[in-house]
Motif scaffolding. Structure first.
Motif, mmCIF file in Angstrom:
data_model
loop_
_atom_site.group_PDB
_atom_site.id
_atom_site.type_symbol
_atom_site.label_atom_id
_atom_site.label_comp_id
_atom_site.label_asym_id
_atom_site.label_seq_id
_atom_site.Cartn_x
_atom_site.Cartn_y
_atom_site.Cartn_z
ATOM 1 N N TYR A 132 -69.297 -94.570 40.373
ATOM 2 C CA TYR A 132 -68.134 -94.317 39.507
ATOM 3 C C TYR A 132 -66.827 -94.606 40.249
ATOM 4 C CZ TYR A 132 -71.110 -91.869 36.081
ATOM 5 O OH TYR A 132 -72.060 -91.552 35.133
ATOM 6 N N ALA A 133 -66.726 -94.120 41.491
ATOM 7 C CA ALA A 133 -65.500 -94.298 42.265
ATOM 8 C C ALA A 133 -65.232 -95.772 42.556
ATOM 9 C CB ALA A 133 -65.582 -93.508 43.570
ATOM 10 N N VAL A 134 -66.277 -96.502 42.918
ATOM 11 C CA VAL A 134 -66.123 -97.933 43.215
ATOM 12 C C VAL A 134 -65.716 -98.692 41.951
ATOM 13 C CG1 VAL A 134 -67.393 -100.029 43.837
ATOM 14 C CG2 VAL A 134 -67.659 -97.951 45.203
ATOM 15 N N THR A 135 -66.267 -98.328 40.827
ATOM 16 C CA THR A 135 -65.914 -98.997 39.560
ATOM 17 C C THR A 135 -64.472 -98.728 39.184
ATOM 18 O OG1 THR A 135 -68.209 -98.777 38.812
ATOM 19 C CG2 THR A 135 -66.551 -99.292 37.143
ATOM 20 N N GLY A 154 -62.774 -83.425 50.019
ATOM 21 C CA GLY A 154 -61.478 -82.936 50.473
ATOM 22 C C GLY A 154 -60.425 -84.016 50.612
ATOM 23 N N LEU A 155 -60.534 -85.052 49.797
ATOM 24 C CA LEU A 155 -59.575 -86.157 49.833
ATOM 25 C C LEU A 155 -59.145 -86.533 48.422
ATOM 26 C CD1 LEU A 155 -61.179 -88.676 52.384
ATOM 27 C CD2 LEU A 155 -59.166 -87.251 52.775
ATOM 28 N N GLU A 156 -57.901 -86.959 48.286
ATOM 29 C CA GLU A 156 -57.449 -87.538 47.026
ATOM 30 C C GLU A 156 -57.686 -89.036 47.113
ATOM 31 O OE1 GLU A 156 -53.597 -87.369 44.040
ATOM 32 O OE2 GLU A 156 -53.260 -87.321 46.196
ATOM 33 N N LEU A 157 -58.597 -89.531 46.274
ATOM 34 C CA LEU A 157 -58.965 -90.946 46.329
ATOM 35 C C LEU A 157 -57.996 -91.832 45.560
ATOM 36 C CD1 LEU A 157 -62.825 -90.646 45.775
ATOM 37 C CD2 LEU A 157 -61.594 -90.871 47.942
ATOM 38 N N PHE A 158 -57.477 -91.303 44.461
ATOM 39 C CA PHE A 158 -56.645 -92.106 43.566
ATOM 40 C C PHE A 158 -55.316 -91.417 43.274
ATOM 41 C CE2 PHE A 158 -61.088 -93.053 42.552
ATOM 42 C CZ PHE A 158 -61.099 -94.428 42.664
ATOM 43 N N LEU A 217 -65.955 -89.213 33.184
ATOM 44 C CA LEU A 217 -65.656 -89.978 34.392
ATOM 45 C C LEU A 217 -64.588 -89.263 35.224
ATOM 46 C CD1 LEU A 217 -65.916 -92.472 36.179
ATOM 47 C CD2 LEU A 217 -64.307 -93.653 34.665
ATOM 48 N N THR A 218 -63.549 -88.790 34.561
ATOM 49 C CA THR A 218 -62.472 -88.077 35.248
ATOM 50 C C THR A 218 -63.001 -86.833 35.953
ATOM 51 O OG1 THR A 218 -60.835 -88.860 33.641
ATOM 52 C CG2 THR A 218 -60.249 -86.932 34.959
ATOM 53 N N ALA A 219 -63.873 -86.096 35.255
ATOM 54 C CA ALA A 219 -64.443 -84.879 35.848
ATOM 55 C C ALA A 219 -65.287 -85.209 37.074
ATOM 56 C CB ALA A 219 -65.289 -84.149 34.803
#
Length: 301
Positions: free
Chosen positions: A8-11, A44-48, A32-34
């Motif tokens: 999901y994250a890569v997409t 423990g990171l903000e990816l986006f 997807l958001t959830a």
């Protein structure tokens, strides 16, 4: 953390839109958001970074996605070979500054290995992108140069990004120009000779620091300077405007044609061309073949 969350994250990173990613994944946007929020909480990171204009990766997110892509690719290979019982294609990717000989080395490796078992990718791109592609596992190797001017800055960047530079070619500086240029017949060219001709430089986009320039003597006060984004345009400008660029002097007529030449520049400057790879990476067999192909150009430098 699950493979589904990584997928999901890569997409999302590839689409730069939660809405577009959800359509591609055939799930609802709230789901997807959830899932992305759960993943971010777990690691423990903000990816986006989310905004009205869309979604983009944070610096930490870009590094995480690089690892995630590698995990998913390795899983796909294992699944294909041991679960699906079919042969999956191995992948090889290289990024490079605009060096024709590096492209030609890639061509030779592709011819040798063929495309039945391998999926290839080559990115002739900006200096910063070469480094990022290796850092984020988009490319196994990157081809780049160092000299006395940019070495300290780029080596600090390599260290920060867990990247290792290995030298291959020690080169003097040459003027690369069309054979129709009045200076092409000279045995040696000075910077004063060049002042009436436009210097051609590869545009580095948002990362246009002198340290990222692909041409040596990037801080010289050029009377005429034109930036171009690709090698084909640069070659056309050499013919059309008698432009020139400063390079390592290695000529590949089989790719660029026979209308160009390189003439030594009267200068004590030198450049070291080499390859970069992640510090923790194990160079693949095809990667080693590519490096060996690059090394064949030592005699021409």
């Amino acid at each position: 953390m699950t493979l589904i969350q990584l997928k999901y994250a890569v997409t999302v990173a590839g689409e730069n839109s939660l809405n577009d990613a959800s359509k591609k994944l055939y799930i609802s946007q709230p789901s997807l958001t959830a899932s992305i929020h759960q993943l971010e909480d777990e690691i423990g990171l903000e990816l986006f970074i989310r905004s009205k204009s869309g979604i983009k990766l944070t610096p930490e997110g870009a590094e995480f996605i690089g690892y995630a892509r590698q995990v998913l690719e390795q899983y796909a290979l294992i699944d294909a070979k041991y679960i699906q019982k079919k042969d999956a294609k191995k992948k090889f990717s290289v990024s490079m500054q605009h060096y024709t000989f590096a492209v030609n080395a890639f061509v030779q490796v592709v011819k040798r290995f063929g495309m039945d078992e391998y999926e290839f990718a080559v990115y002739e791109t900006k200096t910063y992108d070469v480094i990022q592609n290796v850092k984020n596992y988009k490319s196994e190797l990157g081809v780049i140069y160092l000299n006395d001017f940019n070495r300290e800055v780029l080596e600090k960047l390599f260290k920060h990004d867990e990247i290792v530079f290995t030298p291959l070619l020690e080169c003097k500086i040459y003027v690369y120009l069309a054979k129709s240029n009045p200076l092409a017949a000279k045995a040696e060219i000075t910077m004063e000779d060049l002042q009436d001709y436009p210097c051609l430089a590869f545009d580095q986009g948002d990362h246009n620091s002198f340290y990222f320039a692909e041409e040596v003597l990037s801080t010289w006060n050029y009377r005429q300077l034109i930036h171009a984004s690709d090698r084909a345009t640069l070659l056309n400008l050499m013919k059309g405007l008698n432009g020139y660029t400063l390079c390592c002097g290695i000529i590949c007529e089989e790719l660029n044609g026979s209308d160009y030449c390189s003439v030594p520049l009267k200068s004590n400057e030198k450049m070291t061309i080499g390859y970069i790879a992640r510090r923790d990476a194990i160079i693949s067999s095809i990667g080693k073949e590519y490096i060996a192909e690059l090394s064949k150009y030592k005699a021409l430098s």
